[in-house]
Write an enzyme that holds these catalytic residues in place. Structure first.
Site, PDB file in Angstrom:
ATOM      1  N   TYR A  25      -1.690   3.628   5.445  1.00 45.14           N
ATOM      2  CA  TYR A  25      -2.204   2.014   5.648  1.00 45.14           C
ATOM      3  C   TYR A  25      -3.158   2.235   6.585  1.00 45.14           C
ATOM      4  O   TYR A  25      -3.328   1.752   7.575  1.00 45.14           O
ATOM      5  CB  TYR A  25      -0.960   1.450   6.206  1.00 45.14           C
ATOM      6  CG  TYR A  25       0.292   1.488   5.200  1.00 45.14           C
ATOM      7  CD1 TYR A  25       0.420   0.617   4.519  1.00 45.14           C
ATOM      8  CD2 TYR A  25       1.211   2.318   5.444  1.00 45.14           C
ATOM      9  CE1 TYR A  25       1.663   0.547   3.574  1.00 45.14           C
ATOM     10  CE2 TYR A  25       2.453   2.365   4.702  1.00 45.14           C
ATOM     11  CZ  TYR A  25       2.551   1.439   3.866  1.00 45.14           C
ATOM     12  OH  TYR A  25       3.685   1.203   2.726  1.00 45.14           O
TER      13      TYR A  25
ATOM     14  N   GLN B 230      -6.786  -6.079  13.923  1.00 43.12           N
ATOM     15  CA  GLN B 230      -5.753  -6.662  15.161  1.00 43.12           C
ATOM     16  C   GLN B 230      -6.537  -8.091  15.630  1.00 43.12           C
ATOM     17  O   GLN B 230      -7.757  -7.921  16.259  1.00 43.12           O
ATOM     18  CB  GLN B 230      -5.397  -5.610  15.953  1.00 43.12           C
ATOM     19  CG  GLN B 230      -4.660  -4.755  15.357  1.00 43.12           C
ATOM     20  CD  GLN B 230      -3.107  -5.090  15.018  1.00 43.12           C
ATOM     21  OE1 GLN B 230      -2.826  -6.021  14.994  1.00 43.12           O
ATOM     22  NE2 GLN B 230      -2.242  -3.999  14.869  1.00 43.12           N
TER      23      GLN B 230
ATOM     24  N   GLU C 273      -5.602   4.182   1.949  1.00 52.60           N
ATOM     25  CA  GLU C 273      -5.722   3.010   2.036  1.00 52.60           C
ATOM     26  C   GLU C 273      -6.090   2.484   0.334  1.00 52.60           C
ATOM     27  O   GLU C 273      -6.550   3.174  -0.415  1.00 52.60           O
ATOM     28  CB  GLU C 273      -6.655   2.160   2.991  1.00 52.60           C
ATOM     29  CG  GLU C 273      -6.994   0.739   2.866  1.00 52.60           C
ATOM     30  CD  GLU C 273      -5.789   0.231   3.127  1.00 52.60           C
ATOM     31  OE1 GLU C 273      -5.390  -0.819   2.294  1.00 52.60           O
ATOM     32  OE2 GLU C 273      -5.367   0.162   4.322  1.00 52.60           O
TER      33      GLU C 273
ATOM     34  N   ASP D 176       1.462   2.258   9.731  1.00 51.42           N
ATOM     35  CA  ASP D 176       1.416   0.936  10.396  1.00 51.42           C
ATOM     36  C   ASP D 176       1.515  -0.192   9.266  1.00 51.42           C
ATOM     37  O   ASP D 176       0.398  -0.700   8.840  1.00 51.42           O
ATOM     38  CB  ASP D 176       0.035   0.684  11.079  1.00 51.42           C
ATOM     39  CG  ASP D 176      -0.239  -0.585  11.877  1.00 51.42           C
ATOM     40  OD1 ASP D 176       0.680  -1.296  11.734  1.00 51.42           O
ATOM     41  OD2 ASP D 176      -1.223  -0.945  12.378  1.00 51.42           O
TER      42      ASP D 176
ATOM     43  N   CYS E  12       5.059  -4.543  12.987  1.00 51.08           N
ATOM     44  CA  CYS E  12       4.947  -5.625  13.200  1.00 51.08           C
ATOM     45  C   CYS E  12       6.090  -6.834  12.852  1.00 51.08           C
ATOM     46  O   CYS E  12       6.077  -7.917  12.828  1.00 51.08           O
ATOM     47  CB  CYS E  12       3.863  -6.363  12.675  1.00 51.08           C
ATOM     48  SG  CYS E  12       3.713  -6.376  10.962  1.00 51.08           S
TER      49      CYS E  12
END
Length: 456
Positions: A312, A283, A333, A381, A408
């Site tokens: 994720y 991030q 992932e 996420d 997001c």
């Protein structure tokens, strides 16, 4: 009939989700850059079709009380700070409204409280990463930012929302590239060497990584350039090269090479240490990411009896933040290097109850169900495109008590929440978080809780 180049008086009545002023004239909706609700403007029509048009401000006749006059319009034109003309307090209200509107318009949800977006005390100079194109402008190598919706480079020295030290490193790199006459990439001619410079900086550690993206392996006099750069910035502990010879807008090619130091930098988040490699996702606003993840932990309200699936999982930032509060974390992932990173990060922090696999989330969750693993909480996420229907079904088949969704993109969040509600998971709480001050982007943490039937 309104046509291109007409100049007409218009009242701005709203902001679009991208922060453009909205005016309604003769049955048409116009979008206008750098215009705010409550302002009356003289608008020049730039483009018009059957239903919508685009205009620009020729003259502002009245000014909104929410206008920030101190912003340089270059930041609006480049998209670096496309909401910077709005005061910060008004930005937080705008983002809260975006979440409410999306939930209502897309998911039909209007009975949930959406608290004010969590904001920053100092909402600028926050980014820990810069991705800067290198191009020739007026005969000289420049670094900067592309003008919105174009590939015209605007030379910029102060990026406003990046950590100042990152800006300083970029300027020194720019001057060294000029000094050693290293040719910038030319998109039209497909010539030149240096495409992009990426700088990452640890928020707490102060460690800096510089990545040169080049069209071919050899960089003329790179050893001297590195020596001069590190001499000015001893905190540069990693210099990488990425080779990208493709005709593409994607920044990185497949090959990375270590030029100096180590192949990662280390930083902290919520008390855990993380190794951050050149291609890994981390991030860009550490301070607000900590608030984002802490909100997710608070929403999940986990105990030492809980088993968490981190879909994720990236390099493990959110899952490892949960690990000390729960019995077990399973992460999945699709990027092999990220899976290696997450396992290394677990070891780095002495975390033994986190297990990571490289797979699609759907396949991994199906295997875990077969192995008898019962997830009580699923964390998601996802990227901006949100979740696939197959993922939503697979996550429900794991039968968790709660799903914590970090988003997001509030439009895809609302779409996915609607699917989850149809499958028996009800939106219980939501909290917008301002990870990207001065821009129109907003993150949100949502809690979906399994609805129990009377016989459960």
């Amino acid at each position: 009939m309104i046509k291109k180049n007409d100049v007409i008086e218009a009242d701005i009545v709203d902001l679009s989700h991208e922060g453009l002023g909205v005016a309604k004239l003769d049955g048409l909706v116009f979008f206008v850059e750098n215009a705010l609700p409550g302002e009356k403007i003289q608008m020049r029509v730039l483009k018009v079709n059957k239903k919508i048009g685009y205009g620009k401000v020729e003259e502002r006749l009245t000014t909104s009380a929410d206008r920030n006059e101190a912003i340089d319009v270059a930041y609006l034109r480049s998209g670096i700070a496309d909401l910077g003309h709005l005061t910060y307090e008004a930005q937080l209200k705008f983002k809260t409204k975006q979440v409410k509107d999306s939930l209502y318009k897309i998911a039909g949800i209007k009975d949930i409280e959406v608290p004010l977006t969590l904001g920053m005390g100092q909402p600028f100079a926050y980014r820990n990463k810069a991705q800067v194109p290198v191009r020739r402008v007026n005969g000289q190598l420049e670094t900067g930012f592309f003008r919105k919706n174009s590939h015209d480079l605007m030379p910029i020295e102060d990026f406003y929302i990046q950590h100042p030290e990152i800006d300083q490193v970029i300027l020194v790199v720019r001057d060294l590239l000029r000094r050693f006459d290293i040719k910038p990439y030319d998109e039209q001619e497909k010539t030149g060497l240096m495409r992009n410079v990426i700088v990452r900086r640890g928020h707490y550690s102060g460690e800096i990584m510089v990545i040169f993206v080049t069209t071919r392996p050899k960089i003329f006099r790179i050893e001297q350039l590195i020596e001069l750069l590190v001499d000015q910035f001893p905190q540069v502990s990693s210099i990488m090269q990425n080779i990208n010879d493709r005709d593409t807008n994607v920044i990185f090619g497949p090959e990375f090479r270590l030029l100096y130091g180590k192949d990662c930098i280390t930083d902290q988040m919520l008390g855990n240490y993380f190794e951050i490699s050149a291609p890994s996702f981390y991030q860009v606003n550490t301070e607000m990411a900590e608030q984002l993840y802490q909100t997710a932990i608070d929403f999940a309200d986990v105990t030492q009896d809980d088993t968490v699936v981190d879909a994720y999982s990236g390099i493990g930032t959110i899952g490892l933040s949960f690990a000390k509060h729960v019995k077990k974390v399973y992460g999945v992932e699709v990027v092999p290097q990220a899976v290696e990173n997450s396992q290394r990060n677990a070891n780095l922090n002495g975390i033994s109850n986190a297990h990571y696999v490289c797979d699609t989330a759907e396949k991994a969750m199906a295997k875990w169900v077969q192995e008898g693993i019962q997830a009580t909480v699923i964390l998601v996420d996802p990227p901006r495109k949100g979740l696939t229907e197959s993922f939503i079904k697979a996550s429900c088949q794991m039968n968790p008590d709660k799903i914590v969704y970090v988003s997001c993109n509030v439009a895809t969040l609302a779409r996915d929440v609607k699917h989850y509600e149809e499958l028996g998971y009800k939106l219980s709480r939501i909290q917008p978080v301002d990870l990207f001050p001065q821009t129109h982007h907003v993150e949100a943490v949502s809690l979906l809780v399994k609805e129990r039937s009377d016989d459960e």
